[in-house]
Structure formats: structure tokens, C-alpha cells
Write an enzyme that holds these catalytic residues in place. Structure first.
Site, PDB file in Angstrom:
ATOM      1  N   ILE A   1       0.839  -1.199   0.000  1.00 10.96           N
ATOM      2  CA  ILE A   1       0.000   0.000   0.000  1.00 10.96           C
ATOM      3  C   ILE A   1       0.873   1.249   0.000  1.00 10.96           C
ATOM      4  O   ILE A   1       1.975   1.246   0.556  1.00 10.96           O
ATOM      5  CB  ILE A   1      -0.963  -0.032   1.218  1.00 10.96           C
ATOM      6  CG1 ILE A   1      -2.086   0.983   1.062  1.00 10.96           C
ATOM      7  CG2 ILE A   1      -0.213   0.124   2.534  1.00 10.96           C
ATOM      8  CD1 ILE A   1      -3.250   0.751   2.026  1.00 10.96           C
ATOM      9  N   CYS A   2       0.370   2.292  -0.657  1.00  9.35           N
ATOM     10  CA  CYS A   2       1.005   3.610  -0.630  1.00  9.35           C
ATOM     11  C   CYS A   2      -0.122   4.620  -0.431  1.00  9.35           C
ATOM     12  O   CYS A   2      -1.157   4.278   0.141  1.00  9.35           O
ATOM     13  CB  CYS A   2       1.820   3.861  -1.894  1.00  9.35           C
ATOM     14  SG  CYS A   2       0.846   3.947  -3.413  1.00  9.35           S
ATOM     15  N   ALA A   3       0.020   5.828  -0.920  1.00  8.78           N
ATOM     16  CA  ALA A   3      -1.026   6.834  -0.739  1.00  8.78           C
ATOM     17  C   ALA A   3      -2.221   6.587  -1.649  1.00  8.78           C
ATOM     18  O   ALA A   3      -3.368   6.624  -1.214  1.00  8.78           O
ATOM     19  CB  ALA A   3      -0.473   8.233  -0.971  1.00  8.78           C
TER      20      ALA A   3
ATOM     21  N   GLY B   1      -1.742   4.367  -4.933  1.00  7.49           N
ATOM     22  CA  GLY B   1      -1.587   3.180  -5.770  1.00  7.49           C
ATOM     23  C   GLY B   1      -0.401   3.161  -6.711  1.00  7.49           C
ATOM     24  O   GLY B   1      -0.014   2.103  -7.176  1.00  7.49           O
TER      25      GLY B   1
ATOM     26  N   THR C   1      -3.833   4.209   1.015  1.00 10.49           N
ATOM     27  CA  THR C   1      -4.286   4.647   2.337  1.00 10.49           C
ATOM     28  C   THR C   1      -5.353   5.724   2.230  1.00 10.49           C
ATOM     29  O   THR C   1      -6.162   5.880   3.144  1.00 10.49           O
ATOM     30  CB  THR C   1      -3.111   5.172   3.191  1.00 10.49           C
ATOM     31  OG1 THR C   1      -2.432   6.198   2.485  1.00 10.49           O
ATOM     32  CG2 THR C   1      -2.154   4.061   3.552  1.00 10.49           C
TER      33      THR C   1
END
Length: 98
Positions: free
Chosen positions: A52-54, A56, A80
Site C-alpha cells: 500500500i502507498c497513498a 496506488g 491509504t
């Protein structure tokens, strides 16, 4: 990923430290994208990794790298940002080290 997370899935947050500290999926393991190659040993053997990141973009890069290295990896759609918008469990603070 929510169902997998409820069952104890391994979540890898590949954002930068300040982003992670500001809010992340509860229990997520933190390895910034650029550090993944040298920290592969921190990933579980034989278990899927949900990256996961901010939003995608970075998680897709990390997932591609991990898959090429033989890891069963999945990019979390929406990151997120979507996780928080769905009011799922988040926490703040620095990553703990083993």
C-alpha cells in the site's frame, strides 16, 4: 484487502517515513519504496504481501518488483487514501523495528 487484513495479512506500506507516521493501516510494516531491494529479508516467506502507498502508484511499482523476485504480492487499490475514506483502522507514529 480488508478481509485479508482481518485474517492477519501482511501489509507493506511503501511510502516515505513522514507519510507513514502521519497515518497508516494498523499494523502495517514500513519499508519505503527505494529500500525494498535491500530489505527483502523482512518480508514473510510463503505468505502474500499486500503493498500500500497513498493512492496506488508506488505500490504498483513495488508489487511489480516483488513479483519479479518471486513474492506473491498485491497492490492495494486506492491506497491509504481509500482505506481512510472507508473509515478503516488507522494508526499514527513511527514504524517499530524488530
Amino acid at each position: 484487502m480488508a478481509a485479508a487484513r482481518a485474517e492477519g495479512a501482511f501489509v507493506l506500506d511503501c511510502r516515505e517515513p513522514a507519510e507513514y507516521e502521519g497515518g497508516h493501516v494498523a499494523g502495517a510494516h514500513h519499508i519505503p519504496l527505494q529500500s525494498i531491494p535491500e530489505r527483502m529479508g523482512e518480508l514473510p516467506d510463503g505468505r502474500p504481501v499486500y503493498v500500500i502507498c497513498a493512492s496506488g502508484g508506488r505500490s504498483l511499482q513495488a508489487t511489480d518488483y516483488l513479483r519479479q523476485a518471486g513474492v506473491e504480492a498485491y497492490s492495494v487499490v486506492g491506497g491509504t487514501t481509500a482505506w481512510a475514506a472507508q473509515r478503516r483502522e488507522m494508526e499514527t507514529g513511527r514504524a517499530t523495528t524488530a
